[in-house]
Scaffold this active site. Structure first.
Site, mmCIF file in Angstrom:
data_model
loop_
_atom_site.group_PDB
_atom_site.id
_atom_site.type_symbol
_atom_site.label_atom_id
_atom_site.label_comp_id
_atom_site.label_asym_id
_atom_site.label_seq_id
_atom_site.Cartn_x
_atom_site.Cartn_y
_atom_site.Cartn_z
ATOM 1 N N ASP A 161 -4.584 -16.117 -43.678
ATOM 2 C CA ASP A 161 -3.935 -14.993 -42.724
ATOM 3 C C ASP A 161 -5.080 -14.978 -41.873
ATOM 4 O O ASP A 161 -6.149 -14.452 -41.922
ATOM 5 C CB ASP A 161 -3.659 -13.976 -42.994
ATOM 6 N N ARG A 176 -0.119 10.488 4.388
ATOM 7 C CA ARG A 176 1.302 9.758 4.050
ATOM 8 C C ARG A 176 2.364 10.611 4.621
ATOM 9 O O ARG A 176 3.426 10.961 3.726
ATOM 10 C CB ARG A 176 1.445 9.582 2.646
ATOM 11 N N ASP A 193 -9.778 -19.808 -45.167
ATOM 12 C CA ASP A 193 -8.552 -18.795 -45.266
ATOM 13 C C ASP A 193 -7.558 -18.867 -44.654
ATOM 14 O O ASP A 193 -7.285 -19.576 -43.962
ATOM 15 C CB ASP A 193 -9.782 -17.282 -44.582
ATOM 16 N N ARG A 211 -6.344 16.802 0.452
ATOM 17 C CA ARG A 211 -5.261 16.102 1.211
ATOM 18 C C ARG A 211 -4.059 16.740 0.858
ATOM 19 O O ARG A 211 -3.967 17.410 -0.262
ATOM 20 C CB ARG A 211 -5.389 14.566 0.500
ATOM 21 N N LYS A 214 -2.173 17.705 -5.652
ATOM 22 C CA LYS A 214 -3.274 18.793 -5.525
ATOM 23 C C LYS A 214 -2.711 20.477 -5.908
ATOM 24 O O LYS A 214 -3.821 21.313 -5.639
ATOM 25 C CB LYS A 214 -3.709 18.680 -3.802
ATOM 26 N N TYR A 269 0.724 -1.239 0.017
ATOM 27 C CA TYR A 269 -0.005 -0.150 -0.055
ATOM 28 C C TYR A 269 0.876 1.216 0.125
ATOM 29 O O TYR A 269 0.918 1.932 -0.770
ATOM 30 C CB TYR A 269 -0.870 -0.084 1.158
ATOM 31 N N ASP A 295 -11.763 -15.050 -40.747
ATOM 32 C CA ASP A 295 -11.401 -14.225 -39.563
ATOM 33 C C ASP A 295 -11.850 -12.711 -40.090
ATOM 34 O O ASP A 295 -11.975 -11.913 -39.380
ATOM 35 C CB ASP A 295 -10.025 -14.148 -39.141
ATOM 36 N N LYS A 328 -17.883 19.324 -6.206
ATOM 37 C CA LYS A 328 -19.286 18.745 -6.337
ATOM 38 C C LYS A 328 -20.135 19.194 -4.908
ATOM 39 O O LYS A 328 -21.099 19.336 -4.796
ATOM 40 C CB LYS A 328 -19.544 17.258 -6.735
#
Length: 734
Positions: free
Chosen positions: A510, A321, A508, A283, A288, A88, A689, A389
Site C-alpha cells: 500500500d 466600486r 511494500d 474604504r 469594514k 477584476y 512509503d 499601524k
C-alpha cells in the site's frame, strides 16, 4: 543570486496620459513600498496591469507606455475594458472578495466571470514566463491572481514561486460553497511558499487542502506529488519611519505651509480646546463595518449624554466600486446614518460626525492621525488593516487609544488596543467611553508597547522575512531533488541490477505498488501491476518479496499466482514461494480483549473509522473520517494506548491514516534481515512509503538500494514521487 520578480494586479506606478505625454506617478501604498526594495535589490521586474484599459490606447501609445515602464523595471499586462469588468470587477470582487470576507449572500456564481478570471490569470502567467529565467524567483500577490502560481510552475518547474494573500482565507465551511474551490486551491499550490497575514488564515487553508485535495500536512509543510509546499504567516507591516517622520514634520511647519485641513483643525481646537476627536478611515466597503460604527457612536452619545458637544467622529470613507449595487446601497445607508446621528445629537455649533466621502493625500492623513485622540478601527472582517499601524506610528507624543475589531488580522499583534466584537454596538460604545476617559499614563504605556512592536516588524522586515523563507524553501526543494531518482541515478541502479547474479527485491504494497483507497479491500492489484511482477519473475536471478502490514489472506489471494515471497503483518509471518506460512517471530494475541474495547470506543466517536483485525495485531483505520477529526482522534488514541501497553510486550505503529497495535519487537527491518541470512545476494533493492518501512531502510546493508516513496524525511538513500514512478522504475529494470 537569482533575480526576484514581483507579479501583482497593479504596477507600483500610476500612468497619466495627456496630449500623448506619458507621466508616471509612484504609488505610495504599503505593497508598493515593501516590494520596491525587493525587486530593485534583486534586479527583478514588476509585472502588472498599468491601470489604463487597452481599448483606450492605440498601438503606438501602448508601445510608448511599455518603453517608459521598462525604465522603471516594470512589465505591462494590458487588459481590455471587458477583461477588467469580468476579471477584476467581476470574479475578483464579486466572487472571491465576498466569499473570503464571509459575505456569502453577495457572491456572484456566474461561469462567465470564472472563465474571464482564468483567461486573465493566464495572461499574467504568460507575461511572467516571458520574463523569467529557469533559476529565477517570482513573488505573486493577492486574490486576483490565485491561479498564476500553478500556471507558472507547470511550465517552468525550476522557478521558485512565492504567493502572498493580502485578504483573509475563509474557513472550509465557507470556502466549500464555491464551485471552483479545487481549482483555486490547486492554483495556489503551484507556489513553493504561501504566505498569510495570520495563523488563523493559514489554519483555514490547511483545512481546505486536507479536505478537498487529500494531501498530507506535516507542521507547516504540504506534501504534494512531487514537491513540498511551505506555508507560513507573515503579518504585513508599514514604513514606520515614513509615518513617524511625517508626523514630526507636520507640527514643525510654519503657518503658511500648513494645509487647509491642518489650519481648520487648529482653529477647531482653539475654539473648543477640550473637544475630543475620534478618527475612522476606511474604504467604503461592506467588510469594514461602517454602519455598525455609526450606530455604536450614536449609542455612546445616548448612554453618555455628557459627551454631546465635546466629542466629534471624523469619518473618512474612501470611494470604492461605486458602480456595484451593494456599494451603492452601502453608500446610501451610511449617508442616512450620518444624517440621523447629526440630526439627533447636533446643534448650530456642534456637528457630531464630520463625514468625508473622498480620498485624502498622505499629508492630510498624517494630520488626522496626529490630531485625533481615538482611532476607531472596527471592520467586520479584514485581512490585516494597516490604518491601525499607521495611526500608532503617527502618534509622536505617544498618546492616543485604538479601538480595534478582533476580526482584523492586525488584532493578533495589537493586544494593547481595546478589542471589540464589531457586531456588538454596545461593546463599541463602552470602548469609546473607556478610550475617552483613559488616563494619559495608561495611554502612553499601551502606545509604547505598540510602537516598539510595529517599528520592529515593519514592511521591510515583512518582505525580507518572506524572501528569507523563499531561500529556505529553495534549499528544501534542493534537498528533495538531491535524493530523487534522477535519470543518472536510474542508470546507475540499472547497471548494478544488470551486473548482479542474485538479486533480492523487497516491495511494500500500500502506497508503494498501489495507491491508497478509502476501503483497504479495494486496493487490489490491477493488470499493470501483475504484468510488472510477471516480468520481474521471469528473470531467475530475481527473488521478489512483498513485505507489508497486510494480513495473510489478502496478499495470498491477490498474489497466489506469482512466484514471489510474502512477509505480512510487518514481519510476523512469511510465506516463501511454494512453501507454507511460517512465523518469523514469536507473537501472541492474548492482549486483544483488553485493547479492542478502546479501539471500538474510538470507532464510535469517529464517523468513518473502523477496526481491522489481523492475527497478531489490531488496526484502527481513519482514512474515511473527516481529516481534522481523524488526526485529533489518532493523537488521543496514541496517548491512551501508550499507558495501556506499558505492561504488555506491544508496540504502537502509526501508518498512513492508521494506528496499529501489535506484538513488540517485530518489524520489517528484522524480517528483511532474517530473510537475507545465509543467502549471497549481490543486489538488494527495497521500496516503501511508510514509517514502518524505515526499519527496513535502516537494517538493510549499506550497499542496499533503498528508495522512499514520497517526500518525507527518510533513512533511505533515494526518493521517488509516487506509485506511478515506482511502477515505471520497476518496469525499466528489465
Amino acid at each position: 543570486m537569482s533575480r526576484i520578480h514581483i507579479v501583482s494586479n497593479r504596477l507600483p506606478v500610476s500612468i497619466n496620459v495627456e496630449n500623448e505625454t506619458i507621466d508616471l506617478v509612484p504609488s505610495v501604498g504599503g505593497l508598493a513600498t515593501g516590494m520596491r526594495s525587493v525587486y530593485k535589490e534583486y534586479n527583478g521586474k514588476w509585472i502588472g496591469w498599468p491601470g489604463l484599459p487597452s481599448d483606450d490606447l492605440n498601438e503606438e501609445l501602448k508601445s510608448n507606455i511599455d518603453e517608459r515602464l521598462k525604465d522603471e523595471d516594470c512589465v505591462s499586462v494590458h487588459l481590455s475594458k471587458d477583461e477588467i469588468d469580468l476579471y477584476y470587477d467581476g470574479f475578483s470582487n464579486r466572487t472571491i472578495w465576498p466569499l473570503f470576507h464571509y459575505f456569502a449572500q453577495y457572491i456572484d456564481y456566474s461561469p462567465e466571470l470564472w472563465d474571464a478570471f482564468v483567461g486573465v490569470n493566464q495572461k499574467f502567467a504568460d507575461k511572467a514566463l516571458e520574463t523569467l529565467d529557469e533559476d529565477d524567483t517570482i513573488w505573486i500577490h493577492d486574490y486576483q491572481l490565485l491561479l498564476v502560481p500553478e500556471m507558472i510552475k507547470s511550465k517552468k518547474p525550476g522557478v521558485t514561486v512565492g504567493f502572498f494573500l493580502h485578504i483573509p482565507f475563509p474557513s472550509f465551511e465557507v470556502f466549500r460553497i464555491l464551485p471552483w474551490r479545487k481549482e483555486l486551491i490547486q492554483g495556489m499550490l503551484g507556489a513553493d511558499l504561501i504566505g498569510f497575514h495570520t495563523f488563523d488564515y493559514q489554519r483555514h487553508f490547511f483545512s481546505c487542502v486536507r479536505r478537498l485535495m487529500g494531501y498530507e500536512i506535516s507542521f507547516n509543510e504540504i506534501h504534494i506529488e512531487d514537491r513540498i509546499v511551505l506555508v507560513d504567516s507573515f503579518p504585513m507591516g508599514i514604513d514606520y519611519d515614513k509615518f513617524r517622520d511625517a508626523a514630526i514634520q507636520t507640527f514643525q511647519k510654519p503657518l503658511q505651509e500648513k494645509s487647509k485641513l491642518h489650519r481648520e483643525l487648529e482653529k477647531y481646537f482653539l475654539v473648543s480646546p477640550n473637544r475630543k476627536l475620534i478618527l475612522s478611515i476606511d474604504r467604503l466597503d461592506y467588510s469594514k463595518g461602517i454602519p455598525n460604527r455609526l450606530q455604536a457612536f450614536a449609542k455612546f452619545l445616548e448612554e453618555y449624554p455628557e459627551f454631546i458637544g465635546k466629542v466629534t467622529l471624523i469619518m473618512l470613507a474612501v470611494p470604492s466600486r461605486g458602480t456595484v449595487e451593494h456599494y451603492i446601497n452601502l453608500k446610501r445607508e451610511v449617508d442616512e446614518l450620518v444624517g440621523n446621528v447629526n440630526g439627533r445629537f447636533g446643534s448650530i455649533n456642534y456637528t457630531p460626525v464630520w463625514y468625508f466621502y473622498r480620498s485624502l493625500p498622505f499629508e492630510n492623513l498624517i494630520e488626522l492621525y496626529s490630531s485625533c485622540d481615538v482611532a476607531l478601527v472596527t471592520p467586520v472582517r479584514d485581512g490585516m488593516n494597516l490604518v491601525a499601524k499607521e495611526y500608532v506610528a503617527s502618534r509622536t507624543n505617544r498618546t492616543g487609544v485604538i479601538i480595534l475589531s478582533e476580526m482584523a488580522g492586525v488584532s493578533k499583534e495589537m493586544g494593547e488596543a481595546l478589542m471589540i466584537n464589531p457586531n456588538n454596538t454596545g461593546e463599541i460604545a463602552e470602548s469609546i467611553y473607556q478610550a475617552l476617559t483613559m488616563p494619559l499614563d495608561e495611554q502612553r504605556e499601551r502606545m509604547i508597547y505598540l510602537q516598539d512592536r510595529i517599528k520592529r516588524y515593519d514592511v521591510f522586515k515583512w518582505s525580507s522575512e518572506f524572501v528569507k523563507s523563499l531561500r529556505k524553501v529553495e534549499k528544501l526543494q534542493s534537498s528533495i531533488y538531491a535524493k530523487k531518482v534522477s535519470s543518472s541515478i536510474l542508470e546507475k541502479i540499472k547497471t548494478e541490477y544488470t551486473n548482479a547474479q542474485k538479486r533480492s527485491i523487497f516491495l511494500d504494497y500500500d502506497g508503494t505498488l498501489t495507491g491508497f483507497k478509502k476501503n483497504p479491500n479495494d486496493a487490489k492489484p490491477d493488470e499493470e501491476l501483475h504484468k510488472i511482477l510477471n516480468k520481474l519473475e521471469e528473470d531467475p536471478k530475481n527473488v521478489i518479496t512483498i513485505i507489508s502490514g497486510r494480513d495473510r489472506d489478502s496478499l495470498e489471494n491477490w498474489f497466489g499466482g506469482h512466484k514471489i515471497n510474502l512477509i505480512v503483518e510487518h514481519g510476523v509471518w512469511i510465506k516463501k514461494y511454494n512453501k507454507e506460512w511460517k512465523m518469523l517471530a514469536n507473537a501472541n494475541d492474548t492482549w486483544k480483549p483488553s485493547i479492542r474495547p478502546i479501539l471500538e470506543t474510538f470507532v464510535d466517536r469517529t464517523p468513518g473509522s473502523f477496526i481491522e483485525e489481523k492475527n497478531y495485531s489490531l488496526v484502527w483505520h481513519f482514512r474515511k473520517s473527516e481529516p481534522e477529526q481523524g488526526e485529533l482522534r489518532a493523537n488521543e488514541l496514541k496517548d491512551e494506548l501508550t499507558t495501556m501497553i506499558a505492561n504488555h510486550n506491544l508496540e504502537i505503529m502509526e501508518g498512513n491514516k492508521v494506528i496499529e497495535v501489535k506484538s513488540g519487537g517485530i518489524n520489517k527491518g528484522m524480517a528483511s534481515v532474517q530473510f537475507l541470512q545465509n543467502q549471497n545476494f549481490d543486489f538488494i533493492l527495497a521500496l516503501g512509503d511508510d514509517w514502518t518501512d524505515e526499519y527496513m531502510f535502516r537494517e538493510l546493508p549499506d550497499s542496499a538500494i533503498t528508495i522512499k516513496v514520497g517526500l518525507k524525511h527518510t533513512a533511505a538513500r533515494y526518493k521517488v514521487d509516487s506509485v506511478t514512478k515506482v511502477r515505471s522504475l520497476l518496469s525499466d529494470l528489465n
